[in-house]
Motif scaffolding. Sequence first.
Motif, PDB file in Angstrom:
ATOM      1  N   SER A 139     -47.492  17.153 -70.944  1.00  0.00           N
ATOM      2  CA  SER A 139     -46.043  17.285 -70.777  1.00  0.00           C
ATOM      3  C   SER A 139     -45.547  18.671 -71.207  1.00  0.00           C
ATOM      4  O   SER A 139     -44.607  19.205 -70.627  1.00  0.00           O
ATOM      5  N   LYS A 140     -46.194  19.259 -72.215  1.00  0.00           N
ATOM      6  CA  LYS A 140     -45.712  20.540 -72.720  1.00  0.00           C
ATOM      7  C   LYS A 140     -45.852  21.657 -71.689  1.00  0.00           C
ATOM      8  O   LYS A 140     -45.159  22.667 -71.770  1.00  0.00           O
ATOM      9  N   HIS A 141     -46.749  21.485 -70.723  1.00  0.00           N
ATOM     10  CA  HIS A 141     -46.894  22.507 -69.698  1.00  0.00           C
ATOM     11  C   HIS A 141     -45.631  22.616 -68.849  1.00  0.00           C
ATOM     12  O   HIS A 141     -45.339  23.675 -68.294  1.00  0.00           O
ATOM     13  N   LEU A 142     -44.895  21.516 -68.757  1.00  0.00           N
ATOM     14  CA  LEU A 142     -43.627  21.535 -68.029  1.00  0.00           C
ATOM     15  C   LEU A 142     -42.442  21.786 -68.956  1.00  0.00           C
ATOM     16  O   LEU A 142     -41.554  22.581 -68.641  1.00  0.00           O
TER      17      LEU A 142
ATOM     18  N   SER B 250     -42.211  23.339 -71.718  1.00  0.00           N
ATOM     19  CA  SER B 250     -42.123  24.679 -72.294  1.00  0.00           C
ATOM     20  C   SER B 250     -41.474  25.684 -71.336  1.00  0.00           C
ATOM     21  O   SER B 250     -40.999  26.735 -71.757  1.00  0.00           O
ATOM     22  N   GLN B 251     -41.453  25.345 -70.049  1.00  0.00           N
ATOM     23  CA  GLN B 251     -40.897  26.260 -69.047  1.00  0.00           C
ATOM     24  C   GLN B 251     -39.596  25.748 -68.442  1.00  0.00           C
ATOM     25  O   GLN B 251     -38.846  26.530 -67.851  1.00  0.00           O
ATOM     26  N   SER B 252     -39.329  24.452 -68.561  1.00  0.00           N
ATOM     27  CA  SER B 252     -38.217  23.855 -67.839  1.00  0.00           C
ATOM     28  C   SER B 252     -37.363  22.974 -68.739  1.00  0.00           C
ATOM     29  O   SER B 252     -37.842  21.978 -69.276  1.00  0.00           O
ATOM     30  N   GLN B 253     -36.084  23.323 -68.872  1.00  0.00           N
ATOM     31  CA  GLN B 253     -35.167  22.493 -69.646  1.00  0.00           C
ATOM     32  C   GLN B 253     -34.935  21.160 -68.937  1.00  0.00           C
ATOM     33  O   GLN B 253     -34.774  20.115 -69.581  1.00  0.00           O
ATOM     34  N   ALA B 254     -34.939  21.182 -67.610  1.00  0.00           N
ATOM     35  CA  ALA B 254     -34.717  19.942 -66.852  1.00  0.00           C
ATOM     36  C   ALA B 254     -35.852  18.953 -67.092  1.00  0.00           C
ATOM     37  O   ALA B 254     -35.614  17.759 -67.300  1.00  0.00           O
TER      38      ALA B 254
ATOM     39  N   SER C 159     -37.802  19.018 -69.696  1.00  0.00           N
ATOM     40  CA  SER C 159     -37.713  18.683 -71.117  1.00  0.00           C
ATOM     41  C   SER C 159     -36.738  17.532 -71.336  1.00  0.00           C
ATOM     42  O   SER C 159     -37.012  16.594 -72.098  1.00  0.00           O
ATOM     43  N   ASP C 160     -35.605  17.587 -70.645  1.00  0.00           N
ATOM     44  CA  ASP C 160     -34.614  16.500 -70.761  1.00  0.00           C
ATOM     45  C   ASP C 160     -35.173  15.208 -70.177  1.00  0.00           C
ATOM     46  O   ASP C 160     -34.993  14.126 -70.751  1.00  0.00           O
ATOM     47  N   LEU C 161     -35.853  15.322 -69.035  1.00  0.00           N
ATOM     48  CA  LEU C 161     -36.403  14.133 -68.377  1.00  0.00           C
ATOM     49  C   LEU C 161     -37.424  13.428 -69.258  1.00  0.00           C
ATOM     50  O   LEU C 161     -37.439  12.201 -69.365  1.00  0.00           O
TER      51      LEU C 161
ATOM     52  N   ALA D 219     -38.153  25.577 -58.301  1.00  0.00           N
ATOM     53  CA  ALA D 219     -37.862  26.219 -59.580  1.00  0.00           C
ATOM     54  C   ALA D 219     -36.362  26.234 -59.873  1.00  0.00           C
ATOM     55  O   ALA D 219     -35.934  26.061 -61.015  1.00  0.00           O
ATOM     56  N   LYS D 220     -35.581  26.448 -58.834  1.00  0.00           N
ATOM     57  CA  LYS D 220     -34.116  26.444 -59.013  1.00  0.00           C
ATOM     58  C   LYS D 220     -33.635  25.069 -59.437  1.00  0.00           C
ATOM     59  O   LYS D 220     -32.789  24.939 -60.327  1.00  0.00           O
ATOM     60  N   LYS D 221     -34.174  24.031 -58.813  1.00  0.00           N
ATOM     61  CA  LYS D 221     -33.771  22.655 -59.125  1.00  0.00           C
ATOM     62  C   LYS D 221     -34.170  22.265 -60.541  1.00  0.00           C
ATOM     63  O   LYS D 221     -33.375  21.640 -61.261  1.00  0.00           O
ATOM     64  N   TRP D 222     -35.391  22.639 -60.959  1.00  0.00           N
ATOM     65  CA  TRP D 222     -35.916  22.213 -62.246  1.00  0.00           C
ATOM     66  C   TRP D 222     -35.758  23.269 -63.339  1.00  0.00           C
ATOM     67  O   TRP D 222     -36.315  23.143 -64.426  1.00  0.00           O
ATOM     68  N   GLN D 223     -34.992  24.311 -63.048  1.00  0.00           N
ATOM     69  CA  GLN D 223     -34.626  25.330 -64.046  1.00  0.00           C
ATOM     70  C   GLN D 223     -35.847  26.016 -64.659  1.00  0.00           C
ATOM     71  O   GLN D 223     -35.955  26.173 -65.875  1.00  0.00           O
ATOM     72  N   ILE D 224     -36.776  26.415 -63.787  1.00  0.00           N
ATOM     73  CA  ILE D 224     -37.939  27.185 -64.234  1.00  0.00           C
ATOM     74  C   ILE D 224     -37.675  28.643 -63.848  1.00  0.00           C
ATOM     75  O   ILE D 224     -38.033  29.102 -62.759  1.00  0.00           O
ATOM     76  N   ASP D 225     -37.020  29.354 -64.748  1.00  0.00           N
ATOM     77  CA  ASP D 225     -36.483  30.673 -64.409  1.00  0.00           C
ATOM     78  C   ASP D 225     -37.557  31.683 -64.012  1.00  0.00           C
ATOM     79  O   ASP D 225     -37.389  32.445 -63.056  1.00  0.00           O
TER      80      ASP D 225
END
Length: 232
Positions: free
Chosen positions: A32-35, A37-41, A43-45, A107-113
């Motif tokens: 899970s940390k692979h996602l 750590s890069q995505s707030q979306a 992280s919330d999920l 990336a835009k949808k899942w906030q992976i800047d």
Amino acid sequence: MDPIIVCRDSTFFSNDRYVVFKVENILFRIKSKHLTSQSQAFSDLLSIPSSSSIPMDGETEENPIELAQEAASTFRKALEWLRYERKGRKEKLGASVSEWKSLFIFAKKWQIDKMQDEASVSLKNINWEDPMDKIQYAIENELPLSWASNAFSALCQRKTPTFQEARAMPKDLFILVELLKDRRKSIRSECCICRRSFVGCVCPWSWELNYINNWIEEITKDVKDLVLVHPR
């Protein structure tokens, strides 16, 4: 005899959580940390609490987290990107225009800047078969028109648009391209590479890098009725 105390090693006892995703008809099991750590979306999920008596979504193959709106091929490519990012970018992600487009949207949808920025840069630099597709993509995603400067250059170097381009090109884009052509014709400077005038220049990157971005900015400021323009 005193009971033996069992303790966790401070270095090699991992608390990493694995999570199972279902995308289309394919299961993915990743840390899970692979996602997160890069995505707030993400992280919330993945931080949504669950009852201790009920397995949390994603803990088992029988109870995966379903990403119903995603394509398995895009999710797999996103995971490849995350793997390269963890490795310190020693390798470059090989992707086609369509794959980078899908990654940009993902990336835009899942906030992976970082992924979104790399997809944008890659799409800007990669060769598009149809320059109109690149310009339309910039408009639809509210990217600055300078992002598609080489596509505008390709259109400006044609005497007339093809029949298909003329039908597909919105009126405002047609006006912008024609105004850019007029400015290009007025230039009589010499290319620093091929030593020809810009009108006869055969170097695809020379004149546009110096002029076209400024022209687009000037025209979109002067012509207020260009409603399909999103300068930034």
